[in-house]
Motif scaffolding. Sequence first.
Motif, PDB file in Angstrom:
ATOM      1  N   UNK A   4       0.762  -1.151  -0.167  1.00 13.73           N
ATOM      2  CA  UNK A   4       0.065   0.049   0.106  1.00 13.73           C
ATOM      3  C   UNK A   4       0.841   1.345   0.045  1.00 13.73           C
ATOM      4  N   UNK A   5       0.306   2.349  -0.186  1.00 16.78           N
ATOM      5  CA  UNK A   5       0.703   3.627   0.142  1.00 16.78           C
ATOM      6  C   UNK A   5       0.162   4.672   0.791  1.00 16.78           C
ATOM      7  N   UNK A   6       0.845   5.110   1.906  1.00 17.92           N
ATOM      8  CA  UNK A   6       0.079   5.969   2.727  1.00 17.92           C
ATOM      9  C   UNK A   6       0.999   7.176   2.939  1.00 17.92           C
ATOM     10  N   UNK A   7       0.321   8.495   3.068  1.00 20.18           N
ATOM     11  CA  UNK A   7       0.831   9.717   3.254  1.00 20.18           C
ATOM     12  C   UNK A   7       2.225   9.904   2.441  1.00 20.18           C
ATOM     13  N   UNK A   8       2.060   9.090   0.833  1.00 23.67           N
ATOM     14  CA  UNK A   8       3.025   9.054  -0.237  1.00 23.67           C
ATOM     15  C   UNK A   8       4.210   8.444   0.338  1.00 23.67           C
ATOM     16  N   UNK A   9       4.229   7.182   1.353  1.00 21.50           N
ATOM     17  CA  UNK A   9       5.067   6.273   1.787  1.00 21.50           C
ATOM     18  C   UNK A   9       4.639   4.972   1.274  1.00 21.50           C
ATOM     19  N   UNK A  10       5.524   4.257   0.304  1.00 17.79           N
ATOM     20  CA  UNK A  10       5.206   3.116   0.026  1.00 17.79           C
ATOM     21  C   UNK A  10       5.567   2.219   1.208  1.00 17.79           C
ATOM     22  N   UNK A  11       4.407   1.123   1.343  1.00 13.74           N
ATOM     23  CA  UNK A  11       4.609   0.223   2.600  1.00 13.74           C
ATOM     24  C   UNK A  11       4.565  -1.097   1.966  1.00 13.74           C
ATOM     25  N   UNK A  12       5.092  -2.349   2.718  1.00 17.23           N
ATOM     26  CA  UNK A  12       4.811  -3.595   2.401  1.00 17.23           C
ATOM     27  C   UNK A  12       4.689  -4.313   3.884  1.00 17.23           C
ATOM     28  N   UNK A  13       3.802  -4.939   4.050  1.00 15.48           N
ATOM     29  CA  UNK A  13       3.549  -5.625   5.313  1.00 15.48           C
ATOM     30  C   UNK A  13       3.197  -7.277   5.182  1.00 15.48           C
ATOM     31  N   UNK A  14       4.249  -7.980   5.549  1.00 19.86           N
ATOM     32  CA  UNK A  14       3.907  -9.483   5.855  1.00 19.86           C
ATOM     33  C   UNK A  14       2.978  -9.747   7.033  1.00 19.86           C
ATOM     34  N   UNK A  15       1.962 -10.493   6.715  1.00 15.29           N
ATOM     35  CA  UNK A  15       0.845 -10.720   7.863  1.00 15.29           C
ATOM     36  C   UNK A  15       0.696 -12.380   7.857  1.00 15.29           C
ATOM     37  N   UNK A  16      -0.243 -12.576   8.948  1.00 16.58           N
ATOM     38  CA  UNK A  16      -0.623 -13.998   8.995  1.00 16.58           C
ATOM     39  C   UNK A  16      -1.935 -14.049   9.292  1.00 16.58           C
ATOM     40  N   UNK A  17      -2.608 -15.354   9.180  1.00 13.69           N
ATOM     41  CA  UNK A  17      -4.010 -15.340   9.498  1.00 13.69           C
ATOM     42  C   UNK A  17      -4.584 -15.026  10.909  1.00 13.69           C
ATOM     43  N   UNK A  18      -3.441 -15.211  11.896  1.00 11.48           N
ATOM     44  CA  UNK A  18      -3.838 -14.755  13.254  1.00 11.48           C
ATOM     45  C   UNK A  18      -3.810 -13.260  13.506  1.00 11.48           C
ATOM     46  N   UNK A  19      -3.012 -12.549  12.616  1.00  9.56           N
ATOM     47  CA  UNK A  19      -3.298 -11.059  12.644  1.00  9.56           C
ATOM     48  C   UNK A  19      -4.554 -10.380  12.588  1.00  9.56           C
ATOM     49  N   UNK A  20      -4.692  -9.358  13.465  1.00 12.76           N
ATOM     50  CA  UNK A  20      -5.913  -8.585  13.135  1.00 12.76           C
ATOM     51  C   UNK A  20      -6.096  -7.874  11.749  1.00 12.76           C
ATOM     52  N   UNK A  21      -6.819  -8.155  11.116  1.00  7.15           N
ATOM     53  CA  UNK A  21      -7.166  -7.754   9.675  1.00  7.15           C
ATOM     54  C   UNK A  21      -5.853  -8.115   8.999  1.00  7.15           C
ATOM     55  N   UNK A  22      -5.794  -9.433   8.488  1.00  5.69           N
ATOM     56  CA  UNK A  22      -4.406  -9.811   7.930  1.00  5.69           C
ATOM     57  C   UNK A  22      -4.460  -9.564   6.517  1.00  5.69           C
ATOM     58  N   UNK A  54       1.072   1.726  11.869  1.00  2.76           N
ATOM     59  CA  UNK A  54       1.138   2.873  12.449  1.00  2.76           C
ATOM     60  C   UNK A  54       2.796   3.391  12.772  1.00  2.76           C
ATOM     61  N   UNK A  55       3.247   2.279  13.438  1.00  2.47           N
ATOM     62  CA  UNK A  55       4.614   2.552  14.044  1.00  2.47           C
ATOM     63  C   UNK A  55       5.608   2.558  12.742  1.00  2.47           C
ATOM     64  N   UNK A  56       5.242   1.812  11.835  1.00  2.00           N
ATOM     65  CA  UNK A  56       6.389   1.712  10.648  1.00  2.00           C
ATOM     66  C   UNK A  56       6.224   2.862   9.801  1.00  2.00           C
ATOM     67  N   UNK A  57       5.033   3.194   9.690  1.00  2.00           N
ATOM     68  CA  UNK A  57       4.749   4.411   8.785  1.00  2.00           C
ATOM     69  C   UNK A  57       5.313   5.779   9.485  1.00  2.00           C
ATOM     70  N   UNK A  58       5.195   5.903  10.777  1.00  2.00           N
ATOM     71  CA  UNK A  58       5.633   6.983  11.549  1.00  2.00           C
ATOM     72  C   UNK A  58       7.385   7.130  11.338  1.00  2.00           C
ATOM     73  N   UNK A  59       7.908   5.901  11.533  1.00  2.00           N
ATOM     74  CA  UNK A  59       9.149   5.642  11.543  1.00  2.00           C
ATOM     75  C   UNK A  59       9.612   6.017  10.343  1.00  2.00           C
ATOM     76  N   UNK A  60       8.971   5.833   9.215  1.00  2.00           N
ATOM     77  CA  UNK A  60       9.857   6.065   7.847  1.00  2.00           C
ATOM     78  C   UNK A  60       9.439   7.862   7.802  1.00  2.00           C
TER      79      UNK A  60
END
Length: 86
Positions: A4-22, A54-60
């Motif tokens: 995805x892209x949020x606030x003009x920052x490209x992001x990639x998240x690896x998730x799994x089925x036990x995560x909230x909103x995977x 949130x944390x990864x976006x903020x850190x970037x």
Amino acid sequence: MIVTEIKNVKLKFETNSSNFSPNNIDCGTLAMLSIAEFLPDDKILDLGCGYGVVGILAAKLIGQENIMMCDSSETAVKPAKPFRQT
């Protein structure tokens, strides 16, 4: 995998089925991020970080040294750990 892209920052998240909103970032998080501002002097606590949207976006945007991420579930936070080790 969520790409995805949020606030003009490209992001990639690896998730799994036990995560909230995977399969996609939940509407509440996206709504909050649409109005949140991260300023250079901010210190951010991403409490209940899950896979770290949130944390990864903020850190970037304002620097990893200004972010603390935590979650009570090791399974939930596992995908965010590689980011914290960079």
